[in-house]
Enzyme design. Sequence first.
Site, mmCIF file in Angstrom:
data_model
loop_
_atom_site.group_PDB
_atom_site.id
_atom_site.type_symbol
_atom_site.label_atom_id
_atom_site.label_comp_id
_atom_site.label_asym_id
_atom_site.label_seq_id
_atom_site.Cartn_x
_atom_site.Cartn_y
_atom_site.Cartn_z
ATOM 1 N N ASP A 247 37.493 8.330 -44.061
ATOM 2 C CA ASP A 247 37.797 7.178 -43.213
ATOM 3 C C ASP A 247 37.971 5.917 -44.048
ATOM 4 O O ASP A 247 37.566 5.855 -45.205
ATOM 5 C CB ASP A 247 36.662 6.943 -42.212
ATOM 6 C CG ASP A 247 36.634 7.989 -41.109
ATOM 7 O OD1 ASP A 247 37.631 8.699 -40.944
ATOM 8 O OD2 ASP A 247 35.599 8.085 -40.419
ATOM 9 N N LYS A 269 40.693 5.121 -39.158
ATOM 10 C CA LYS A 269 41.112 4.388 -37.966
ATOM 11 C C LYS A 269 40.646 2.949 -38.103
ATOM 12 O O LYS A 269 39.552 2.686 -38.577
ATOM 13 C CB LYS A 269 40.517 5.017 -36.708
ATOM 14 C CG LYS A 269 40.875 6.491 -36.543
ATOM 15 C CD LYS A 269 40.104 7.107 -35.410
ATOM 16 C CE LYS A 269 40.458 8.587 -35.278
ATOM 17 N NZ LYS A 269 40.103 9.370 -36.481
ATOM 18 N N ASP A 302 26.509 7.276 -40.667
ATOM 19 C CA ASP A 302 26.090 8.625 -40.275
ATOM 20 C C ASP A 302 27.125 9.181 -39.307
ATOM 21 O O ASP A 302 27.508 8.496 -38.346
ATOM 22 C CB ASP A 302 24.715 8.582 -39.601
ATOM 23 C CG ASP A 302 24.247 9.959 -39.193
ATOM 24 O OD1 ASP A 302 23.562 10.615 -39.991
ATOM 25 O OD2 ASP A 302 24.596 10.404 -38.072
ATOM 26 N N THR A 330 22.917 5.258 -41.511
ATOM 27 C CA THR A 330 23.782 4.577 -40.561
ATOM 28 C C THR A 330 23.810 3.082 -40.833
ATOM 29 O O THR A 330 22.868 2.513 -41.411
ATOM 30 C CB THR A 330 23.329 4.848 -39.119
ATOM 31 O OG1 THR A 330 24.308 4.322 -38.218
ATOM 32 C CG2 THR A 330 21.977 4.214 -38.821
ATOM 33 N N MET A 382 30.959 -2.169 -34.214
ATOM 34 C CA MET A 382 32.339 -2.428 -33.765
ATOM 35 C C MET A 382 32.364 -3.437 -32.622
ATOM 36 O O MET A 382 33.129 -3.296 -31.661
ATOM 37 C CB MET A 382 33.008 -1.106 -33.335
ATOM 38 C CG MET A 382 33.110 -0.089 -34.457
ATOM 39 S SD MET A 382 33.648 1.551 -33.914
ATOM 40 C CE MET A 382 32.147 2.172 -33.122
ATOM 41 N N GLY A 411 28.085 -4.898 -44.999
ATOM 42 C CA GLY A 411 26.683 -4.686 -45.324
ATOM 43 C C GLY A 411 26.464 -3.675 -46.435
ATOM 44 O O GLY A 411 27.152 -2.654 -46.515
#
Length: 472
Positions: A247, A269, A302, A330, A382, A411
């Site tokens: 990604d 995406k 994650d 995550t 998001m 981050g």
Amino acid sequence: MDYLPIFADLKQRPVLVVGGGEVASRKIDLLRRAGAEIRIVAQTLHPELLHLYHQQQVTWLAQVFEPQQLGDVFLVIAATDDSALNAVVFDEANRRHRLVNVVDDQPKCSFIFPSIVDRSPLVVAISSSGQAPVLARLLREKLEALLPASLGKMADIAGSWRGRVKEHLSSMSERRRFWEKAFGGRFAAEVEAGQWQQAEQTLAASLTGHQQDGGQVTLVGAGPGDAGLLTLRGLQVMQQADVVLYDHLVSDEILDLVRRDAERICVGKRAGSHSVAQEETNRMLVDLAQQGKRVVRLKGGDPFIFGRGGEELQAVSAAGIPFQVVPGVTAAAGATAYAGIPLTHRDYAQSVLFITGHCRPDGDALHWSTLAQGHQTLAIYMGAVKAAEISQQLIAHGRAAETPVAVIGRGTRADQQVLTGTLQELEQLAQQAPSPALLVIGEVVTLHQQLAWFGHQLQTDGFQRPSVVNLA
């Protein structure tokens, strides 16, 4: 990368060394171990070099350097205490397109000597591009302790078997898998124990009984950006992959850890722009695995937390393809930790909710009254695009407009930015933050000023302060 690391074959190749002292002697010892033909230009020779000269193992070409001595040499080394002479050697070698090294003068080097861990034929070279040679030496010492002496013999045996393995296994990926199993199994243990004949018998049995592996899919969480947060298991499967689908959120530093000759396919995406449809990604995973390939699906953070990992594995499972999952750190856990914001704290928040700000249009609406309750932390993925709506809805459903908030952009990465303010300022903060950004809402944000550590500059250290904007 300041220097391209290469291994040069110096066997029977002429190398000119200008200088005959102790430093030159050390360089010549290394060159002779590589099989080079040594030619020396020096007024006098160090006793060790003089001994080699009398044994006709080196050539004492001349006492004075002349440019024509560079005519047919492969490499040039200047190791004198005369800086002017070293500069002349460097200039003349460069003019003739010869690789040249002026000892302890990095700007006058077109090649440099690395620190070496020698397990011939296996050789590990470490370089700091001439910037920190002591650091390279310390790293070499650590590797010397980690790498067993048996590695050289293991490489020797493997080299003698390469032809037979190639005849038996026509596929390059199958040969790679065969050797991966050998180097991590009984063969390696027998070589380390000095049981070399038994080790070759083990290789023969493994080759005779080798069965071609089918394809499989491994879903790997790459973490929020810092390559140091990638799990050991994640690194291992990335190094074994035939193909990696990744990604946009996967950092370049992590992509650099993928096996060099693995195929890489970006299926990322971005908000408002889907470069690859989810159904197409699912199909690619299945098709590639059915071709017998080891497929790694690399996702930021994650894969099971707002990463559509479950959807992708449903497609893989339906096709009957074996799969496994390597969880990752995550973004809510990683980015807040690097920003010095605890997700829970008994004085401020007894619970934390992970929320996506990018819901399906036909999905259920968020339960704003539940989200607006106090003494809890909201970590919103998001959510930057919908920051205005999030702020308005939370305030409308009872969350105080002065509730502390933070927007953490990029981050855990070197350019991380932490912007803090209040809930009523959330939209303005989100517009300023770089992407990807995590929204954090709750009283725990007030601890940021006290607990920020990543890149944070205190008066007693030399760390660089992160970019911080406080609108409160």
